[in-house]
Design an enzyme around this catalytic site. Structure first.
Site, PDB file in Angstrom:
ATOM      1  N   SER A   8       0.861  -1.189   0.000  1.00  0.00           N
ATOM      2  CA  SER A   8       0.000   0.000   0.000  1.00  0.00           C
ATOM      3  C   SER A   8       0.893   1.234   0.000  1.00  0.00           C
ATOM      4  O   SER A   8       1.686   1.444   0.926  1.00  0.00           O
ATOM      5  CB  SER A   8      -0.875   0.012   1.249  1.00  0.00           C
ATOM      6  OG  SER A   8      -1.346   1.328   1.469  1.00  0.00           O
ATOM      7  N   HIS A  68      -8.339   1.272  -3.966  1.00  0.00           N
ATOM      8  CA  HIS A  68      -9.251   1.082  -2.833  1.00  0.00           C
ATOM      9  C   HIS A  68      -9.917   2.415  -2.518  1.00  0.00           C
ATOM     10  O   HIS A  68      -9.295   3.317  -1.958  1.00  0.00           O
ATOM     11  CB  HIS A  68      -8.420   0.560  -1.640  1.00  0.00           C
ATOM     12  CG  HIS A  68      -9.180   0.364  -0.384  1.00  0.00           C
ATOM     13  ND1 HIS A  68      -8.563   0.201   0.836  1.00  0.00           N
ATOM     14  CD2 HIS A  68     -10.516   0.302  -0.127  1.00  0.00           C
ATOM     15  CE1 HIS A  68      -9.474   0.036   1.780  1.00  0.00           C
ATOM     16  NE2 HIS A  68     -10.674   0.107   1.216  1.00  0.00           N
TER      17      HIS A  68
END
Ligand code: DX5
Ligand code: ZN
Length: 223
Positions: A8, A68
């Site tokens: 991430s 996301h």
């Protein structure tokens, strides 16, 4: 299905993003996780379309963009993220009123459609969407910030979803996000996770050696 470590970028060095991305690439990373926050759905702001677009322009061929969306009414931005380079677009069940049609719209825009739930959301609410989803993301921290502690109850959600997938021959990707590190990644892979997202566990300290440690564990699952 093969197991993946999906870094991430939320924990990357944004001043030095180009170099951090190169380290990911050189260490065999093929999927990157891009966290988009709107200050409404979650109490934080992060990157959005322009940053994703810039990465796509220079390294779009190197990575799958796992995007996301922690934003209210994500249906407003499907086209914008498609244009920016998103390959997978994940929305939150809690963020929209018509999940099914948003998933269909994402697929019609030629992206993989993902659905995610927050830690306090009952996993069974996903039942009606599983046949439409290309990816199911279990949040194992309260979304909004990196570096939080893994919520152990998430393991039961993974077991539930993996069983549903097997029983019904669904073929969605199972992903987990939040508090994943070297101490617990095996536990999530063992419960059927395909994509393990990790932010601080990848970018804190030496990125290269962190990834190598994760890869050793992934290696145990290779046939
Ligand atoms: C949190 C984000 C995560 C975050 C994970 O809202 O969705 O992707 O970057 O960070 P770690 O791995 O540090 O918990
Ligand atoms: Zn995320």
């Amino acid at each position: 299905m093969k197991k993946y470590l999906v870094p991430s970028l939320l924990s990357a060095n944004f001043y030095n993003l180009k170099d951090d991305l190169k380290v990911l690439k050189d260490n065999g990373i093929s999927i990157i996780h891009l966290d988009v926050m709107d200050g409404m759905f979650v109490p934080n702001l992060s990157i959005g379309v322009p940053v994703i677009e810039s990465i796509n322009k220079h390294m779009g061929d190197d990575f799958i963009f796992d995007t996301h969306l922690m934003i209210e009414k994500p249906e407003r931005y499907i086209e914008a993220f498609k244009k920016a380079g998103a390959d997978i677009l994940t929305i939150h069940e809690e963020a929209t009123t018509d999940v099914k049609s948003v998933l269909k719209d994402i697929k019609n825009a030629e992206m993989k459609a993902g659905i995610s739930i927050n830690p306090e959301t009952d996993v069974r609410c996903l039942d009606e969407y599983l046949e439409y989803a290309d990816l199911v993301l279990v949040m194992s921290v309260h979304p909004g910030f990196g570096g939080q502690k893994f919520i152990e109850d998430s393991l039961q959600k993974l077991e539930y979803l993996d069983k549903k997938r097997k029983d019904n021959n669904y073929n969605f990707i199972l992903e987990i996000d939040g508090g994943v590190d070297l101490s617990n990644v095996k536990k999530v892979y063992d419960r059927g996770v395909d994509y393990a997202v990790a932010g601080s566990a990848v970018f804190r300290g030496d990125i290269s050696s962190n990834i190598k440690e994760f890869c050793k564990i992934i290696g145990e699952y290779d046939e």
